[in-house]
Design a protein around this motif. Structure first.
Motif, PDB file in Angstrom:
ATOM      1  N   GLY A 191     125.619  69.645 145.196  1.00 31.14           N
ATOM      2  CA  GLY A 191     125.477  67.956 144.940  1.00 31.14           C
ATOM      3  C   GLY A 191     124.547  67.393 145.626  1.00 31.14           C
ATOM      4  O   GLY A 191     123.547  66.680 144.984  1.00 31.14           O
ATOM      5  N   THR A 192     124.462  67.516 146.985  1.00 31.47           N
ATOM      6  CA  THR A 192     123.389  67.195 147.697  1.00 31.47           C
ATOM      7  C   THR A 192     122.095  67.692 147.422  1.00 31.47           C
ATOM      8  O   THR A 192     121.012  66.900 147.413  1.00 31.47           O
ATOM      9  CB  THR A 192     123.508  67.531 149.447  1.00 31.47           C
ATOM     10  N   GLY A 193     121.895  68.860 146.979  1.00 32.65           N
ATOM     11  CA  GLY A 193     120.714  69.545 146.479  1.00 32.65           C
ATOM     12  C   GLY A 193     120.179  68.940 145.260  1.00 32.65           C
ATOM     13  O   GLY A 193     118.940  68.892 145.109  1.00 32.65           O
ATOM     14  N   THR A 194     121.025  68.702 144.177  1.00 32.85           N
ATOM     15  CA  THR A 194     120.802  68.325 143.222  1.00 32.85           C
ATOM     16  C   THR A 194     120.080  66.740 143.369  1.00 32.85           C
ATOM     17  O   THR A 194     119.281  66.185 142.826  1.00 32.85           O
ATOM     18  CB  THR A 194     121.839  68.194 142.056  1.00 32.85           C
ATOM     19  N   ARG A 195     120.636  65.917 144.191  1.00 34.65           N
ATOM     20  CA  ARG A 195     120.227  64.543 144.426  1.00 34.65           C
ATOM     21  C   ARG A 195     118.908  64.553 145.077  1.00 34.65           C
ATOM     22  O   ARG A 195     117.936  63.661 144.832  1.00 34.65           O
ATOM     23  CB  ARG A 195     121.303  63.632 145.276  1.00 34.65           C
ATOM     24  N   LEU A 196     118.740  65.469 145.998  1.00 38.89           N
ATOM     25  CA  LEU A 196     117.417  65.570 146.688  1.00 38.89           C
ATOM     26  C   LEU A 196     116.373  65.889 145.793  1.00 38.89           C
ATOM     27  O   LEU A 196     115.278  65.690 145.740  1.00 38.89           O
ATOM     28  CB  LEU A 196     117.599  66.549 147.788  1.00 38.89           C
TER      29      LEU A 196
END
Length: 256
Positions: free
Chosen positions: A22-27
């Motif tokens: 999730g954090t990777g996608t947001r970044l």
């Protein structure tokens, strides 16, 4: 789960990243928005200058707007990336930007060392590429070809190419994009390869793409071995010093 770099402890300032898709996608979204902000600001600024009657390709036009055309979009992209990282980056919100981008003096020295060592690879590659393309240069170099920019504009262009452009590019590619791929759990060499290719292709100078891949190798290795974008910035700035100086001297007619 933890994703480790597998590098020596002394060369690992940020070697452990929590896998969080999730954090990777947001970044990744932050990276794309920052890239769009860079392109959109460049286009808007170019249109405004064009309406004012200025064209960078027209001989006889003053070149003082060129540093602004290079610097303003870069600063906008960095601000967008910093804001996005603060909002959606991993870990506690307080200090997110500092944790992701800050480095220590050792990182600067290691990055400079990679930049210096990379010249052993980059200089021969640039010579071969120049011979292959019959002396073709970068976009900025072509704009200055045969045109004296004036002392103020010349120094501003030199500082932009040497210091400012590397900060913006590294924050985006080996800062935000690199971290996004780490959060996805990608292997460190996959992260290295993807960010290297993305960096080279983003310049949209297809003839120079193979050379830009070579240029990116020592910069990516600096990021890989230290875990910080600070080292990548230092390596990139070290690498850009000679091209920036050559562009400046060519603009003033010192070099052909």
């Amino acid at each position: 789960m933890r994703h480790r770099t597998g590098l020596p402890r002394g060369l690992r300032a940020a070697g452990t990243v929590t896998r969080d898709r999730g954090t990777g996608t947001r970044l990744l979204a932050v990276f794309l928005v920052a890239e769009l902000a860079l392109a959109g600001t460049s286009l808007l600024f170019a249109l405004l200058l064009s309406r004012a009657g200025w064209s960078p390709a027209e001989v006889g036009q003053p070149l003082w707007p060129l540093p602004l055309l290079l610097v303003v979009p870069a600063l906008v992209a960095v601000l967008v990336a910093a804001g996005g990282l603060r909002l959606v980056g991993g870990g506690p919100r307080p200090g997110r930007v500092r944790r992701e981008w800050a480095g220590v003096r050792r990182d600067v020295l290691v990055g400079a060392a990679f930049g210096a060592g990379g010249l052993l690879l980059v200089v021969p590659a640039a010579a071969m590429w120049s011979a292959w393309t019959d002396g073709g240069g970068s976009a900025a170099g072509h704009l200055l070809d045969g045109r004296e920019p004036g002392l103020g504009a010349g120094i501003a262009i030199f500082l932009t190419v040497w210091l400012i452009a590397p900060i913006a590019e590294e924050v985006l590619f080996r800062g935000v994009l690199w971290r996004a791929l780490e959060h996805w759990g990608c292997h460190r060499w996959v992260v290295f390869a993807v960010t290297t290719a993305a960096f080279a292709l983003s310049h949209l100078e297809w003839q120079r793409t193979p050379l830009l891949v070579v240029v990116a190798i020592p910069i990516g290795l600096a990021r890989l071995c230290t875990g910080t974008v600070t080292a990548a910035i230092a390596a990139h700035q070290f690498n850009n010093f000679l091209p920036a100086l050559a562009t400046l001297l060519t603009g003033f007619g010192v070099l052909d």
